[in-house]
Design an enzyme around this catalytic site. Structure first.
Site, PDB file in Angstrom:
ATOM      1  N   ASP A 258      94.753   6.628  67.395  1.00 24.64           N
ATOM      2  CA  ASP A 258      95.398   7.434  66.370  1.00 24.64           C
ATOM      3  C   ASP A 258      95.586   8.675  66.773  1.00 24.64           C
ATOM      4  O   ASP A 258      95.653   9.629  65.844  1.00 24.64           O
ATOM      5  CB  ASP A 258      94.495   7.359  65.103  1.00 24.64           C
ATOM      6  CG  ASP A 258      94.424   5.700  64.686  1.00 24.64           C
ATOM      7  OD1 ASP A 258      95.305   4.943  65.171  1.00 24.64           O
ATOM      8  OD2 ASP A 258      93.438   5.447  64.119  1.00 24.64           O
TER       9      ASP A 258
ATOM     10  N   GLN B  47      95.176   2.335  71.513  1.00 27.04           N
ATOM     11  CA  GLN B  47      94.017   2.799  71.437  1.00 27.04           C
ATOM     12  C   GLN B  47      93.858   4.155  71.993  1.00 27.04           C
ATOM     13  O   GLN B  47      94.546   4.927  72.246  1.00 27.04           O
ATOM     14  CB  GLN B  47      93.117   1.712  71.886  1.00 27.04           C
ATOM     15  CG  GLN B  47      92.877   0.463  71.270  1.00 27.04           C
ATOM     16  CD  GLN B  47      93.925  -0.423  71.111  1.00 27.04           C
ATOM     17  OE1 GLN B  47      94.192  -0.793  72.326  1.00 27.04           O
ATOM     18  NE2 GLN B  47      94.605  -0.952  70.042  1.00 27.04           N
TER      19      GLN B  47
ATOM     20  N   LYS C 168     100.439   8.754  69.213  1.00 23.14           N
ATOM     21  CA  LYS C 168     100.995   8.251  70.478  1.00 23.14           C
ATOM     22  C   LYS C 168     102.405   7.836  70.138  1.00 23.14           C
ATOM     23  O   LYS C 168     103.477   7.901  70.714  1.00 23.14           O
ATOM     24  CB  LYS C 168     100.034   6.998  71.043  1.00 23.14           C
ATOM     25  CG  LYS C 168      98.872   7.320  71.358  1.00 23.14           C
ATOM     26  CD  LYS C 168      98.175   6.260  71.989  1.00 23.14           C
ATOM     27  CE  LYS C 168      97.510   5.333  70.901  1.00 23.14           C
ATOM     28  NZ  LYS C 168      96.645   5.816  70.037  1.00 23.14           N
TER      29      LYS C 168
ATOM     30  N   GLY D 224      98.387   0.636  65.591  1.00 18.11           N
ATOM     31  CA  GLY D 224      99.278   0.985  64.394  1.00 18.11           C
ATOM     32  C   GLY D 224      99.995   2.472  65.071  1.00 18.11           C
ATOM     33  O   GLY D 224      99.276   3.253  64.922  1.00 18.11           O
ATOM     34  N   HIS D 225     101.090   2.259  65.388  1.00 21.14           N
ATOM     35  CA  HIS D 225     101.825   3.443  65.970  1.00 21.14           C
ATOM     36  C   HIS D 225     102.744   3.905  65.160  1.00 21.14           C
ATOM     37  O   HIS D 225     103.716   3.327  64.745  1.00 21.14           O
ATOM     38  CB  HIS D 225     102.311   3.392  67.344  1.00 21.14           C
ATOM     39  CG  HIS D 225     101.312   2.989  68.413  1.00 21.14           C
ATOM     40  ND1 HIS D 225     101.727   2.608  69.640  1.00 21.14           N
ATOM     41  CD2 HIS D 225      99.958   2.997  68.206  1.00 21.14           C
ATOM     42  CE1 HIS D 225     100.475   2.632  70.403  1.00 21.14           C
ATOM     43  NE2 HIS D 225      99.332   2.643  69.526  1.00 21.14           N
TER      44      HIS D 225
HETATM   45  P1  GDP Z   1      98.961   6.301  67.292  1.00 14.17           P
HETATM   46  O1  GDP Z   1      98.232   5.020  66.967  1.00 14.17           O
HETATM   47  O2  GDP Z   1      98.441   7.168  68.335  1.00 14.17           O
HETATM   48  O3  GDP Z   1     100.347   6.207  67.209  1.00 14.17           O
HETATM   49  O4  GDP Z   1      98.750   7.247  65.908  1.00 14.17           O
HETATM   50  P2  GDP Z   1      98.587   6.651  64.301  1.00 14.17           P
HETATM   51  O5  GDP Z   1     100.264   6.354  64.205  1.00 14.17           O
HETATM   52  O6  GDP Z   1      97.896   5.729  63.983  1.00 14.17           O
HETATM   53  O7  GDP Z   1      98.061   8.065  63.604  1.00 14.17           O
HETATM   54  C1  GDP Z   1      98.852   9.397  63.765  1.00 14.17           C
HETATM   55  C2  GDP Z   1      99.180   9.671  62.141  1.00 14.17           C
HETATM   56  O8  GDP Z   1      99.381  11.469  62.314  1.00 14.17           O
HETATM   57  C3  GDP Z   1     100.368   9.291  61.778  1.00 14.17           C
HETATM   58  O9  GDP Z   1     100.364   9.119  60.409  1.00 14.17           O
HETATM   59  C4  GDP Z   1     101.537  10.198  62.161  1.00 14.17           C
HETATM   60  O10 GDP Z   1     102.574  10.346  61.205  1.00 14.17           O
HETATM   61  C5  GDP Z   1     100.531  11.561  61.835  1.00 14.17           C
HETATM   62  N1  GDP Z   1     100.941  12.523  62.714  1.00 14.17           N
HETATM   63  C6  GDP Z   1     101.509  12.603  64.194  1.00 14.17           C
HETATM   64  N2  GDP Z   1     101.633  13.872  64.450  1.00 14.17           N
HETATM   65  C7  GDP Z   1     101.248  14.797  63.473  1.00 14.17           C
HETATM   66  C8  GDP Z   1     101.230  16.086  63.253  1.00 14.17           C
HETATM   67  O11 GDP Z   1     101.556  16.753  64.438  1.00 14.17           O
HETATM   68  N3  GDP Z   1     100.735  16.680  62.242  1.00 14.17           N
HETATM   69  C9  GDP Z   1     100.548  15.964  61.260  1.00 14.17           C
HETATM   70  N4  GDP Z   1     100.166  16.454  59.882  1.00 14.17           N
HETATM   71  N5  GDP Z   1     100.539  14.464  61.194  1.00 14.17           N
HETATM   72  C10 GDP Z   1     100.870  13.751  62.587  1.00 14.17           C
HETATM   73  P1  IMO Z   2      96.224   2.777  68.154  1.00 13.53           P
HETATM   74  O1  IMO Z   2      96.859   2.278  69.174  1.00 13.53           O
HETATM   75  C1  IMO Z   2      91.843   3.278  66.140  1.00 13.53           C
HETATM   76  C2  IMO Z   2      89.038   0.185  66.696  1.00 13.53           C
HETATM   77  C3  IMO Z   2      88.781  -0.560  65.679  1.00 13.53           C
HETATM   78  C4  IMO Z   2      87.276  -0.893  65.931  1.00 13.53           C
HETATM   79  C5  IMO Z   2      87.344  -1.290  67.556  1.00 13.53           C
HETATM   80  C6  IMO Z   2      87.520  -2.549  67.965  1.00 13.53           C
HETATM   81  O2  IMO Z   2      96.670   2.839  66.732  1.00 13.53           O
HETATM   82  O3  IMO Z   2      95.284   4.221  68.425  1.00 13.53           O
HETATM   83  P2  IMO Z   2      89.706  -4.448  67.868  1.00 13.53           P
HETATM   84  O4  IMO Z   2      90.311  -4.784  66.518  1.00 13.53           O
HETATM   85  O5  IMO Z   2      90.322  -3.784  68.868  1.00 13.53           O
HETATM   86  O6  IMO Z   2      88.463  -5.363  68.310  1.00 13.53           O
HETATM   87  O7  IMO Z   2      88.575  -3.058  67.188  1.00 13.53           O
HETATM   88  O8  IMO Z   2      88.461  -0.190  68.096  1.00 13.53           O
HETATM   89  N1  IMO Z   2      90.556   0.168  67.066  1.00 13.53           N
HETATM   90  C7  IMO Z   2      91.356   1.188  66.788  1.00 13.53           C
HETATM   91  N2  IMO Z   2      91.076   2.344  66.451  1.00 13.53           N
HETATM   92  N3  IMO Z   2      93.206   2.992  66.767  1.00 13.53           N
HETATM   93  C8  IMO Z   2      93.549   1.937  67.348  1.00 13.53           C
HETATM   94  O9  IMO Z   2      94.742   1.891  68.038  1.00 13.53           O
HETATM   95  C9  IMO Z   2      92.653   0.994  67.420  1.00 13.53           C
HETATM   96  N4  IMO Z   2      92.520  -0.307  67.838  1.00 13.53           N
HETATM   97  C10 IMO Z   2      91.235  -0.709  67.732  1.00 13.53           C
HETATM   98  O10 IMO Z   2      88.683   0.209  64.564  1.00 13.53           O
HETATM   99  O11 IMO Z   2      86.482   0.304  65.828  1.00 13.53           O
HETATM  100 MG    MG Z   3      97.085   4.167  65.231  1.00 15.01          MG
END
Ligand code: GDP
Ligand code: IMO
Ligand code: MG
Length: 423
Positions: free
Chosen positions: A13, A224, A16, A40-41
């Protein structure tokens, strides 16, 4: 060299999805190499937020082909929902989204096994996303799995039945109370498979080889983060794939000597969702504020993310394991308003000071040693160039670059595509 990698350096998270979307204009191909719908991207543009789970984050750009690589695990039911969400956009999915025949399938019973395994673990549960990731990769390495290419064979349903029957026996073995209606789950699964089969399946390693030969630029999108890597993460509280740089080679069939830049993404602080140790975790108002201002809720499960200060011991480890050549710092805007910021630069470990990540980072063994820095109060979200940054933020960036020995090339100051500052 034709391939760049983009990887999360913490516990996922990091942002990416946003950065892949920003960078896609520079690439011909975006390819996911591991993980599955546990990811979840999120990306945001024109005021609309999109969350992708299995589909690469370059999908909204007409210039790029998106590939789901062999290292990915695909749940047809979730994949179908993702495709359905894209229907309102004018995208020629059959041409711009290609799926590796060697990618493994998540069956409904894999999801049930994930739930049964977690229930049986009780307090020691991993905190899995319950998407069936662990059981699917277990079947892959156990050489029992079903792959996308199997769906093109006449006998795929027999293969499915025999694997699902075995899973049912395993679920019973766990002796936990899991309620399910397999007939209903299977009806959804078969319907989704039918739609999946309308999409384009390819031998992705060959496709990518030819693309490299033709001089195409490829960006491999990680899911991840490094601390969730099956080998190098905080085992057993990890996911079931190699999230680190080597995973891009095995998950796409890309040779190591074809990799040029390794782009490592980190948040200006740290978050984690699910169980497992987290040395810099905060249980006070500061952590609560980070979570609220940063809107730290899982994009896949909606669970609140645990928050804490930046951990440079862990980040250095991730930089080294991946061979990171450039860094991207996300969510700097969330730190606005804290009078003082802390960065963990070493651990107290069993009575001594260490600066590397030890085998065991449980709270009983490890307490963080912090360097304190001045914070800033300015709102960063409207800033468009580095010159506008407050001095304290500039100092924070310089300090991190010196510690990590890698330049920070992008500073993200908001959720939107345009809130991205290149240095
Ligand atoms: P990923 O899994 O690495 O793609 O990241 P996620 O989408 O799960 O979580 C990142 C969260 O931070 C999302 O809700 C984005 O919209 C938000 N986000 C990304 N970059 C920024 C930033 O620079 N500032 C803020 N406030 N939110 C951001
Ligand atoms: P993105 O790509 C954050 C965590 C789960 C749990 C552990 C194992 O959005 O960054 P799993 O379902 O893979 O067996 O869970 O890994 N986890 C993540 N945490 N971002 C993710 O993906 C994750 N994918 C799995 O919360 O702790
Ligand atoms: Mg994510």
């Amino acid at each position: 060299m034709a391939v760049d990698l983009l990887l999360g350096l913490q516990w996922g998270d990091e942002g990416k999805g946003k950065i892949v979307d920003v960078l896609t204009k520079n690439y011909d191909i975006i390819a996911r190499f591991q993980g599955g719908p546990n990811a979840g991207h999120t990306l945001e543009f024109d005021g609309i937020k999109h969350v992708l789970h299995t589909i690469p984050s370059g999908i909204f750009h007409k210039n790029a082909i998106n590939i789901v690589g062999n290292g990915v695990v695909i749940d047809p039911v979730i994949f179908k929902k993702e495709i359905d969400n894209l229907k309102k956009f004018d995208l020629d999915i059959k041409s711009i989204l290609l799926i590796s025949r060697k990618a493994h399938l998540i069956l409904p019973t894999h999801r049930l096994l994930d739930a049964a395994s977690e229930a049986a673990k009780g307090k020691a549960k991993i905190g899995s996303t319950l998407k069936g990731i662990g059981p699917t990769y277990m079947d892959k390495t156990g050489r029992n799995g079903m792959r996308i290419g199997d769906l093109e064979l006449d006998d795929w349903k027999e293969k499915y039945r025999s694997l699902a029957n075995k899973h049912e026996a395993m679920i019973n073995f766990y002796d936990v109370d899991i309620q399910y209606d397999l007939a209903e789950l299977e009806a959804d699964f078969f319907k989704a498979v039918k739609e999946l089969k309308e999409l384009t399946f390819i031998d992705s390693e060959e496709y990518l080889y030819q693309a490299q030969k033709a001089g195409k630029k490829i960006l491999a999108e990680g899911a991840q983060g490094s601390l969730l890597d099956i080998d190098f993460g905080t085992y057993p509280y990890v996911t079931s794939s190699n999230t680190t740089a080597a995973g891009a080679c095995t998950g796409l069939g890309i040779a190591p000597n074809q990799i040029e830049e390794v782009k490592g993404i980190f948040k200006a602080y740290t978050t984690r969702v699910g169980s497992g140790s987290f040395p810099t975790e905060l249980f006070d108002k500061v952590g609560e504020t980070m979570g609220r201002v940063g809107n730290e809720f899982g994009a896949t499960t909606g669970r609140p993310r645990r928050c804490g200060w930046l951990d440079l011991v862990a980040l250095k480890y991730a930089v080294r394991i991946n061979g990171v050549t450039e860094l991207m710092m996300m969510k700097g805007d969330v730190l606005s308003g804290f009078e003082k910021l802390k960065v963990c630069t070493a651990y107290n470990y069993k009575g001594g000071k260490i600066e590397h990540l030890p085998f065991n980072i449980e709270a009983e063994n490890v307490t963080p040693i912090y360097t304190e820095m001045d914070g800033w109060s300015e709102d960063l979200t409207k800033m468009s160039k580095e010159e506008q940054f407050p001095k304290a933020l500039k100092d924070y960036i310089v300090f991190l670059e010196k510690e990590l020995e890698v330049p920070i090339k992008i500073v993200s100051v908001g959720r939107d595509r345009i809130q991205t500052i290149h240095r």
